[in-house]
Design an enzyme around this catalytic site. Sequence first.
Site, PDB file in Angstrom:
ATOM      1  N   LYS A 281      17.867  43.131  47.714  1.00 53.99           N
ATOM      2  CA  LYS A 281      18.280  44.101  48.744  1.00 53.99           C
ATOM      3  C   LYS A 281      17.585  45.458  48.634  1.00 53.99           C
ATOM      4  CE  LYS A 281      22.838  42.291  49.813  1.00 53.99           C
ATOM      5  NZ  LYS A 281      24.239  42.563  50.076  1.00 53.99           N
TER       6      LYS A 281
ATOM      7  N   ASN B  96      20.007  44.568  54.097  1.00 60.70           N
ATOM      8  CA  ASN B  96      20.482  43.176  54.042  1.00 60.70           C
ATOM      9  C   ASN B  96      20.110  42.407  55.312  1.00 60.70           C
ATOM     10  OD1 ASN B  96      22.354  44.359  55.855  1.00 60.70           O
ATOM     11  ND2 ASN B  96      23.828  42.754  55.371  1.00 60.70           N
TER      12      ASN B  96
ATOM     13  N   GLY C 290      33.088  48.786  39.911  1.00 59.39           N
ATOM     14  CA  GLY C 290      31.728  48.241  40.009  1.00 59.39           C
ATOM     15  C   GLY C 290      30.738  49.286  40.462  1.00 59.39           C
ATOM     16  N   ALA C 291      29.492  49.114  40.031  1.00 56.34           N
ATOM     17  CA  ALA C 291      28.475  50.121  40.340  1.00 56.34           C
ATOM     18  C   ALA C 291      27.127  49.464  40.624  1.00 56.34           C
ATOM     19  CB  ALA C 291      28.367  51.100  39.178  1.00 56.34           C
TER      20      ALA C 291
ATOM     21  N   THR D  36      29.664  49.494  32.497  1.00 58.33           N
ATOM     22  CA  THR D  36      28.613  50.366  31.953  1.00 58.33           C
ATOM     23  C   THR D  36      28.749  51.733  32.608  1.00 58.33           C
ATOM     24  OG1 THR D  36      27.237  48.382  31.907  1.00 58.33           O
ATOM     25  CG2 THR D  36      26.120  50.505  31.539  1.00 58.33           C
TER      26      THR D  36
HETATM   27  P1  ATR Z   1      25.895  43.445  43.497  1.00 60.74           P
HETATM   28  O1  ATR Z   1      24.567  43.653  44.150  1.00 60.74           O
HETATM   29  O2  ATR Z   1      26.669  42.278  44.045  1.00 60.74           O
HETATM   30  O3  ATR Z   1      26.727  44.675  43.469  1.00 60.74           O
HETATM   31  P2  ATR Z   1      25.099  43.842  40.762  1.00 60.74           P
HETATM   32  O4  ATR Z   1      24.200  44.936  41.226  1.00 60.74           O
HETATM   33  O5  ATR Z   1      24.576  42.865  39.775  1.00 60.74           O
HETATM   34  O6  ATR Z   1      25.591  42.987  41.993  1.00 60.74           O
HETATM   35  O7  ATR Z   1      26.440  44.511  40.213  1.00 60.74           O
HETATM   36  C1  ATR Z   1      27.417  43.778  39.586  1.00 60.74           C
HETATM   37  C2  ATR Z   1      28.597  44.680  39.182  1.00 60.74           C
HETATM   38  O8  ATR Z   1      29.576  43.862  38.514  1.00 60.74           O
HETATM   39  C3  ATR Z   1      28.237  45.775  38.177  1.00 60.74           C
HETATM   40  O9  ATR Z   1      29.077  46.874  38.403  1.00 60.74           O
HETATM   41  C4  ATR Z   1      28.565  45.120  36.830  1.00 60.74           C
HETATM   42  O10 ATR Z   1      28.848  46.018  35.778  1.00 60.74           O
HETATM   43  P3  ATR Z   1      27.653  46.650  34.858  1.00 60.74           P
HETATM   44  O11 ATR Z   1      27.102  47.804  35.639  1.00 60.74           O
HETATM   45  O12 ATR Z   1      28.319  47.024  33.617  1.00 60.74           O
HETATM   46  O13 ATR Z   1      26.653  45.532  34.679  1.00 60.74           O
HETATM   47  C5  ATR Z   1      29.820  44.381  37.195  1.00 60.74           C
HETATM   48  N1  ATR Z   1      30.099  43.264  36.276  1.00 60.74           N
HETATM   49  C6  ATR Z   1      29.468  42.076  36.203  1.00 60.74           C
HETATM   50  N2  ATR Z   1      30.020  41.283  35.253  1.00 60.74           N
HETATM   51  C7  ATR Z   1      31.057  41.995  34.698  1.00 60.74           C
HETATM   52  C8  ATR Z   1      32.038  41.726  33.688  1.00 60.74           C
HETATM   53  N3  ATR Z   1      32.080  40.556  33.047  1.00 60.74           N
HETATM   54  N4  ATR Z   1      32.942  42.687  33.409  1.00 60.74           N
HETATM   55  C9  ATR Z   1      32.940  43.873  34.074  1.00 60.74           C
HETATM   56  N5  ATR Z   1      32.048  44.189  35.044  1.00 60.74           N
HETATM   57  C10 ATR Z   1      31.122  43.263  35.358  1.00 60.74           C
END
Ligand code: ATR
Length: 271
Positions: A66, A87, A126-127, A152
């Site tokens: 994206k 998208n 989430g970020a 994170t």
């Molecule tokens: P998208 O484009 O769908 O947002 P992404 O950019 O990979 O996908 O983001 C995934 C999000 O899910 C991130 O906020 C990630 O946290 P990190 O920044 O710490 O990686 C979060 N995430 C994925 N697996 C996780 C887990 N097991 N526990 C907590 N947060 C998780």
Amino acid sequence: MTRTFAVIGDPIDHSLSPNIHNAAFKALNLDCTYIAYKIPKGELKEGIESLRKIKISGFNVTIPHKVEVIKYLDELSEECKIIGASNTVSNENGKFIGYNTDMDGFLEPIKNRNIGISGESVLIIGAGGAARAIIAGFAKQKASKITITNRTLENAQELARFASNLGIKSESITLQETDVSKYKFIINATSVGLKGEQCPIPIKAINANHVVYDIIYMPMNTDLIQQSKKNSATIIYGYEMLLAQAALAFKIWHNLQAPYEAMKKVLLGGF
Ligand code: ATR
């Protein structure tokens, strides 16, 4: 001549976009087809070139492309520029024009329920890429403040800066210190729940005053949704965003109102 559309990404096998768009073509009797095209990370440039060669009419972009796709497009909508991701791409006389329907697609189910956003507080879990479009949506609708909680912390901090640059108050906090009772909107924008995992923040305090929106659409009833339903919160499902962003992409490509019910029927039948 049949017009061809696609969704590009990796993984792509389980994408429901082909079902949704093909159902719409059938409902409106359009001579169009929509396919899933797997483009692995690192092969986007070649993938886009091949789409130009076959004169694709338009395509959706999903994980992990994206953000990167923007480099290969000829023009970008205002939303794309703000969010920094696309998208939806439309081939307009050989030019690839980038759009982003995630932001308005996210907002639509909230508007449908007549829930006001202006002046309200928001928690985003989430970020990643999805969180960016959601933050831009809440900023556009003038929420009072956005709090970003994430595994994170640095990623949450970066998105808090992104929110501040859009002119909205923001902060970043850890998953452990998150207190849901402080917010009106609670949004899951992580991938946690896809495999049935528990929500990564304490959610016992969710009650009837909260609006809980999980952008995961498979499963429909994630742990967060199940617990929030028990506590009488207002629930918004991920499939509603999926359908709304697809309907907006449909409008861009065909300049027609999307046959929402036909799209919804095939999507819910797919669960
Ligand atoms: P998208 O484009 O769908 O947002 P992404 O950019 O990979 O996908 O983001 C995934 C999000 O899910 C991130 O906020 C990630 O946290 P990190 O920044 O710490 O990686 C979060 N995430 C994925 N697996 C996780 C887990 N097991 N526990 C907590 N947060 C998780």
